[in-house]
Motif scaffolding. Structure first.
Motif, PDB file in Angstrom:
ATOM      1  N   LEU A   1       1.759   7.076  26.028  1.00 37.49           N
ATOM      2  CA  LEU A   1       2.439   8.278  26.489  1.00 37.49           C
ATOM      3  C   LEU A   1       3.790   8.449  25.935  1.00 37.49           C
ATOM      4  CD1 LEU A   1       1.388   7.228  30.139  1.00 37.49           C
ATOM      5  CD2 LEU A   1       0.475   9.406  28.940  1.00 37.49           C
ATOM      6  N   GLY A   2       4.429   7.527  25.798  1.00 33.39           N
ATOM      7  CA  GLY A   2       5.728   7.563  25.060  1.00 33.39           C
ATOM      8  C   GLY A   2       5.802   8.448  23.878  1.00 33.39           C
ATOM      9  N   ASP A   3       4.910   8.466  22.975  1.00 34.81           N
ATOM     10  CA  ASP A   3       4.675   9.084  21.944  1.00 34.81           C
ATOM     11  C   ASP A   3       4.620  10.514  22.165  1.00 34.81           C
ATOM     12  OD1 ASP A   3       5.159   6.696  20.733  1.00 34.81           O
ATOM     13  OD2 ASP A   3       2.813   6.452  20.349  1.00 34.81           O
ATOM     14  N   ILE A   4       4.421  11.013  23.202  1.00 32.45           N
ATOM     15  CA  ILE A   4       4.202  12.396  23.305  1.00 32.45           C
ATOM     16  C   ILE A   4       5.418  13.194  23.397  1.00 32.45           C
ATOM     17  CG2 ILE A   4       3.100  14.011  25.103  1.00 32.45           C
ATOM     18  CD1 ILE A   4       1.147  12.024  26.128  1.00 32.45           C
ATOM     19  N   ASP A   5       5.393  14.061  22.316  1.00 33.77           N
ATOM     20  CA  ASP A   5       6.653  15.057  22.155  1.00 33.77           C
ATOM     21  C   ASP A   5       6.268  16.373  21.821  1.00 33.77           C
ATOM     22  OD1 ASP A   5       5.801  14.209  19.567  1.00 33.77           O
ATOM     23  OD2 ASP A   5       7.739  13.515  19.081  1.00 33.77           O
ATOM     24  N   GLN A   6       5.157  16.722  21.680  1.00 37.20           N
ATOM     25  CA  GLN A   6       4.785  17.994  21.417  1.00 37.20           C
ATOM     26  C   GLN A   6       3.642  18.674  22.312  1.00 37.20           C
ATOM     27  OE1 GLN A   6       3.145  17.173  17.161  1.00 37.20           O
ATOM     28  NE2 GLN A   6       3.952  19.346  16.924  1.00 37.20           N
ATOM     29  N   ASP A   7       3.761  19.793  22.685  1.00 36.57           N
ATOM     30  CA  ASP A   7       3.081  20.808  23.568  1.00 36.57           C
ATOM     31  C   ASP A   7       1.523  20.720  22.670  1.00 36.57           C
ATOM     32  OD1 ASP A   7       2.447  22.118  25.885  1.00 36.57           O
ATOM     33  OD2 ASP A   7       3.539  23.928  25.076  1.00 36.57           O
ATOM     34  N   GLU A   8       0.688  20.957  23.639  1.00 35.53           N
ATOM     35  CA  GLU A   8      -0.775  21.570  23.141  1.00 35.53           C
ATOM     36  C   GLU A   8      -1.275  20.551  22.178  1.00 35.53           C
ATOM     37  OE1 GLU A   8      -1.907  25.450  22.993  1.00 35.53           O
ATOM     38  OE2 GLU A   8      -0.296  25.967  24.246  1.00 35.53           O
ATOM     39  N   GLN A   9      -1.212  19.056  22.302  1.00 37.07           N
ATOM     40  CA  GLN A   9      -1.696  18.285  21.494  1.00 37.07           C
ATOM     41  C   GLN A   9      -3.008  17.568  22.123  1.00 37.07           C
ATOM     42  OE1 GLN A   9      -0.611  17.456  18.123  1.00 37.07           O
ATOM     43  NE2 GLN A   9       0.156  19.546  18.728  1.00 37.07           N
ATOM     44  N   TRP A  10      -4.048  17.276  21.434  1.00 38.50           N
ATOM     45  CA  TRP A  10      -5.227  16.964  22.227  1.00 38.50           C
ATOM     46  C   TRP A  10      -5.234  15.451  21.809  1.00 38.50           C
ATOM     47  CZ3 TRP A  10      -9.022  19.354  24.840  1.00 38.50           C
ATOM     48  CH2 TRP A  10      -8.787  20.915  24.895  1.00 38.50           C
ATOM     49  N   VAL A  11      -5.286  14.564  22.813  1.00 37.32           N
ATOM     50  CA  VAL A  11      -4.951  13.013  22.634  1.00 37.32           C
ATOM     51  C   VAL A  11      -5.960  12.483  23.658  1.00 37.32           C
ATOM     52  CG1 VAL A  11      -2.436  13.319  22.084  1.00 37.32           C
ATOM     53  CG2 VAL A  11      -3.282  13.223  24.463  1.00 37.32           C
ATOM     54  N   ASP A  12      -6.147  10.803  23.139  1.00 36.87           N
ATOM     55  CA  ASP A  12      -6.769  10.223  23.854  1.00 36.87           C
ATOM     56  C   ASP A  12      -5.738   8.987  24.485  1.00 36.87           C
ATOM     57  OD1 ASP A  12      -8.960  11.432  22.838  1.00 36.87           O
ATOM     58  OD2 ASP A  12      -9.669   9.791  21.645  1.00 36.87           O
ATOM     59  N   LEU A  13      -5.942   8.557  25.596  1.00 36.08           N
ATOM     60  CA  LEU A  13      -5.069   7.626  26.204  1.00 36.08           C
ATOM     61  C   LEU A  13      -5.928   6.521  27.031  1.00 36.08           C
ATOM     62  CD1 LEU A  13      -3.067  10.597  28.191  1.00 36.08           C
ATOM     63  CD2 LEU A  13      -2.378   9.502  26.229  1.00 36.08           C
ATOM     64  N   THR A  14      -5.148   5.534  27.068  1.00 30.92           N
ATOM     65  CA  THR A  14      -5.633   4.327  27.988  1.00 30.92           C
ATOM     66  C   THR A  14      -4.575   4.003  28.895  1.00 30.92           C
ATOM     67  OG1 THR A  14      -7.043   3.536  26.133  1.00 30.92           O
ATOM     68  CG2 THR A  14      -6.547   2.021  28.013  1.00 30.92           C
TER      69      THR A  14
ATOM     70  N   GLU B   1      -8.884   6.932  40.601  1.00 30.28           N
ATOM     71  CA  GLU B   1      -8.512   5.926  41.763  1.00 30.28           C
ATOM     72  C   GLU B   1      -7.114   5.393  41.462  1.00 30.28           C
ATOM     73  OE1 GLU B   1     -11.030   3.227  43.551  1.00 30.28           O
ATOM     74  OE2 GLU B   1     -12.590   4.966  43.294  1.00 30.28           O
ATOM     75  N   GLU B   2      -6.154   5.356  42.481  1.00 28.43           N
ATOM     76  CA  GLU B   2      -4.720   4.865  42.319  1.00 28.43           C
ATOM     77  C   GLU B   2      -5.068   3.207  41.899  1.00 28.43           C
ATOM     78  OE1 GLU B   2      -1.808   6.596  45.049  1.00 28.43           O
ATOM     79  OE2 GLU B   2      -0.863   4.660  44.978  1.00 28.43           O
ATOM     80  N   GLY B   3      -4.193   2.985  40.789  1.00 34.29           N
ATOM     81  CA  GLY B   3      -4.215   1.596  40.483  1.00 34.29           C
ATOM     82  C   GLY B   3      -5.341   1.151  39.610  1.00 34.29           C
ATOM     83  N   ALA B   4      -6.341   2.049  39.307  1.00 33.46           N
ATOM     84  CA  ALA B   4      -7.509   1.917  38.181  1.00 33.46           C
ATOM     85  C   ALA B   4      -7.043   2.091  36.964  1.00 33.46           C
ATOM     86  CB  ALA B   4      -8.692   2.547  38.505  1.00 33.46           C
ATOM     87  N   VAL B   5      -7.403   1.475  35.839  1.00 39.00           N
ATOM     88  CA  VAL B   5      -7.130   1.715  34.683  1.00 39.00           C
ATOM     89  C   VAL B   5      -8.466   2.506  33.816  1.00 39.00           C
ATOM     90  CG1 VAL B   5      -6.976   0.696  32.384  1.00 39.00           C
ATOM     91  CG2 VAL B   5      -5.995  -0.468  34.391  1.00 39.00           C
ATOM     92  N   TYR B   6      -7.984   3.739  33.202  1.00 42.41           N
ATOM     93  CA  TYR B   6      -9.130   4.494  32.536  1.00 42.41           C
ATOM     94  C   TYR B   6      -8.785   4.682  31.045  1.00 42.41           C
ATOM     95  CZ  TYR B   6     -10.209   5.740  37.409  1.00 42.41           C
ATOM     96  OH  TYR B   6     -10.467   5.571  38.800  1.00 42.41           O
ATOM     97  N   ARG B   7      -9.831   4.975  30.203  1.00 45.24           N
ATOM     98  CA  ARG B   7      -9.812   5.500  29.157  1.00 45.24           C
ATOM     99  C   ARG B   7     -10.012   7.036  29.155  1.00 45.24           C
ATOM    100  NH1 ARG B   7      -9.440   5.112  23.565  1.00 45.24           N
ATOM    101  NH2 ARG B   7     -10.714   6.734  22.815  1.00 45.24           N
ATOM    102  N   LEU B   8      -9.025   7.777  28.985  1.00 46.22           N
ATOM    103  CA  LEU B   8      -9.159   9.361  28.881  1.00 46.22           C
ATOM    104  C   LEU B   8      -9.277   9.770  27.479  1.00 46.22           C
ATOM    105  CD1 LEU B   8      -6.373  10.000  31.590  1.00 46.22           C
ATOM    106  CD2 LEU B   8      -8.786   9.398  32.045  1.00 46.22           C
ATOM    107  N   SER B   9     -10.510  10.308  27.227  1.00 48.28           N
ATOM    108  CA  SER B   9     -10.627  11.167  25.851  1.00 48.28           C
ATOM    109  C   SER B   9     -10.430  12.510  26.241  1.00 48.28           C
ATOM    110  CB  SER B   9     -11.647  10.798  25.191  1.00 48.28           C
ATOM    111  OG  SER B   9     -11.993   9.279  25.204  1.00 48.28           O
ATOM    112  N   ASN B  10      -9.785  13.068  25.339  1.00 45.13           N
ATOM    113  CA  ASN B  10      -9.631  14.751  25.196  1.00 45.13           C
ATOM    114  C   ASN B  10      -8.927  15.241  26.542  1.00 45.13           C
ATOM    115  OD1 ASN B  10     -10.634  15.842  22.791  1.00 45.13           O
ATOM    116  ND2 ASN B  10     -12.476  16.466  23.905  1.00 45.13           N
ATOM    117  N   VAL B  11      -7.451  14.780  26.444  1.00 44.60           N
ATOM    118  CA  VAL B  11      -6.723  15.441  27.308  1.00 44.60           C
ATOM    119  C   VAL B  11      -5.583  16.296  26.414  1.00 44.60           C
ATOM    120  CG1 VAL B  11      -7.016  13.494  28.989  1.00 44.60           C
ATOM    121  CG2 VAL B  11      -4.981  13.477  27.344  1.00 44.60           C
TER     122      VAL B  11
END
Lengths: 199, 309
Positions: free
Chosen positions: B73-86, B127-137
């Motif tokens: 998340l800390g690397d996000i510094d551009q608008d409209e980038q497609w990213v995957d996050l854990t 759900e709050e407190g749960a960990v997810y892998r989000l692809s394509n946000v």
């Protein structure tokens, strides 16, 4: 209270260099544009933060109180002037028995004497009593900031260094570096450098 | 590899499995737009992408996935980038609009960011407190603050692991050089969810109210390079100025004046060096953790520096 313009940073500068900063300027024609002192190491200062020993106070006013204080650092003396428009600072100078460690936040001011030379003084926004640790920290911090400026002096983009070269004797630059050494070596427990053997 | 080639490969990757098109062909189209027609690369890519979308009938949303990278998340510094996050969902807020399914904060080691998912995307609920892998946000920017948006191509995978969420705190050091108005003993509006500071007994929202006392300092901490505005809350104020809310109230009561409290605080903290850690709020740093700096900093490195110049 609106604070539209960003607050001016309080620069760290030893007394010796501060008292050499006789050239002042503004950067815009607006009525309330800030006034800057040009530091000989190539920076501008609208506000400074100094910590030193208050060694003397004197009311030099005629009709109303006008206090002058001498605040000494390892390189020289800051002259502090506080009158009716700086009531808290004036009260502090009136009530404080020197010697005492003090910190001063204030603005550089210059005035021309009868013989044409320019004196630099400090108009305080605040003066408070501090301890020796604070004073020592200030000395080290001011040493670092001074070296930062000396180092950046030759950068081509440093417009204040260019201005300083125009207004001041650039050969003095090394003397400010020397003052840094003097200041650091004056601290308790800091050994002076062994004189280098001449080859 | 040339720049154009690289972009052509990016595009080719996005279409892999969707369209039978070679990298060379894409490169040619890009080159024509960029070299011949002086179209900026971003615009050229967009145009070429549209061309193949039209030609193949591929869903645009499905395409974008090809280029999304796993980032922090800390690397996000551009608008409209497609990213995957854990990420871990650290907070869920009440959506303010019917079109929003969920809104809140997600966090990883690098810090937290706001996330939004929309009703139209028909995604499973987080759900709050749960960990997810989000692809394509996709990243979004508003006034310099970045957030991420989930969309209907986003895949959500719940992970059975714990991740440490880093804080967004900043740490600053410097001398306290100014105390601003509004410091000391203040009164806040007692209305629910309103903590506005009263001006002459009036709340800007609720008018004249019986305020509740609070203690705070709005100060400037300055290291000679930057001037930071810092807010010390009641606990931090008690810590640095050695004055409790009760003592402050007594003091003001005796003097029939609240300004004595600010004066007392001023004497304690002005000119003192502090290390302050806390989150930023607008232009302020909120002082969660404050340490008075009494140790003399290392002189040796400064001496060496001065001698070697």
């Amino acid at each position: 209270m609106s604070q539209a313009p960003t607050r001016e940073v309080a620069k760290r500068v030893f007394a010796r260099e501060f008292n050499d900063a006789t050239y002042t300027f503004k950067e815009s024609d607006e009525e309330r544009a800030p006034n800057f002192a040009l530091l000989p190491t190539g920076d501008r200062a609208n506000r400074v933060f100094v910590v030193g020993t208050l060694t003397e106070t004197e009311d030099i006013g005629d009709d109303s109180e006008y206090w002058r204080g001498r605040v000494v650092d390892p390189t020289g003396t800051f002259f502090i002037y506080a009158g009716q428009y700086q009531p808290e600072a004036a009260a502090f100078l009136r009530d404080t028995e020197p010697p005492a460690y003090v910190s001063v936040v204030g603005k550089p001011r210059t005035f021309e004497t009868d013989d044409g030379s320019v004196n630099v003084s400090l108009r305080p926004e605040s003066i408070t009593a501090v301890d020796e640790a604070t004073r020592d920290r200030w000395v080290v911090e001011t040493a670092e900031r001074t070296l930062d400026r000396v180092e950046a002096y030759d950068d081509e983009t440093n417009e204040y260094a260019a201005m300083a070269t125009e207004r001041y004797d650039a050969s003095l630059l090394d003397s400010y570096r020397e003052e840094v050494l003097t200041a650091l070596e004056s601290l308790d427990g800091v050994a002076e450098d062994e004189p280098e053997a001449t080859a | 590899m040339t720049d154009v080639r690289q972009h052509a490969e990016d595009l080719h990757e996005q279409f892999s499995g969707h369209a039978d098109v070679s990298v060379d062909e894409i490169e040619e189209r890009l080159e024509r737009l960029v070299d011949e027609f002086k179209v900026p690369m971003d615009e050229a890519k967009r145009s070429v992408r549209s061309h193949y979308v039209d030609e193949t009938g591929v869903d645009r949303d499905e395409l974008a996935g090809g280029s999304s990278d796993e980032v922090e998340l800390g690397d996000i510094d551009q608008d409209e980038q497609w990213v995957d996050l854990t990420v871990k969902v650290t907070q869920l807020w009440e959506p303010r609009s019917d079109s929003i399914a969920q809104v809140g904060l997600v966090g990883d080691e690098s810090g937290t960011k706001k996330f939004v998912s929309f009703e139209t995307s028909e995604l499973p609920e987080l759900e709050e407190g749960a960990v997810y892998r989000l692809s394509n946000v996709v990243t979004d920017e508003y006034e310099g603050q970045y957030s991420v948006k989930l969309n209907r191509t986003t895949t959500i995978e719940e992970l059975d692991e714990e991740i440490e969420v880093g804080d967004d705190d900043v740490t600053i050091e410097g001398a306290l050089v100014d105390i601003q108005s509004g410091s000391g003993l203040i009164k806040r509006c007692p209305e629910e969810d309103c903590t506005r500071v009263l001006q002459n007994g009036r709340c800007a929202e609720h008018g004249e109210v019986e305020g509740t006392f609070d203690l705070r300092i709005k100060a400037v901490v300055d290291d000679g390079v930057d001037a930071h505005e810092v807010i010390f809350n009641e606990a931090a104020t008690e810590d640095v100025a050695d004055i409790s809310l009760e003592e402050a109230k007594d003091m003001a009561m005796d003097a029939l004046d609240t300004t004595v409290v600010a004066d007392e605080i001023r004497d304690e903290v002005m000119g003192v060096y502090y290390r302050v850690t806390g989150p930023t709020f607008g232009r302020y740093v909120l002082a969660d953790d404050v340490e008075e700096l009494t140790e003399r900093p290392d002189t040796e490195s400064t001496l060496i520096r001065a001698r070697s110049m």
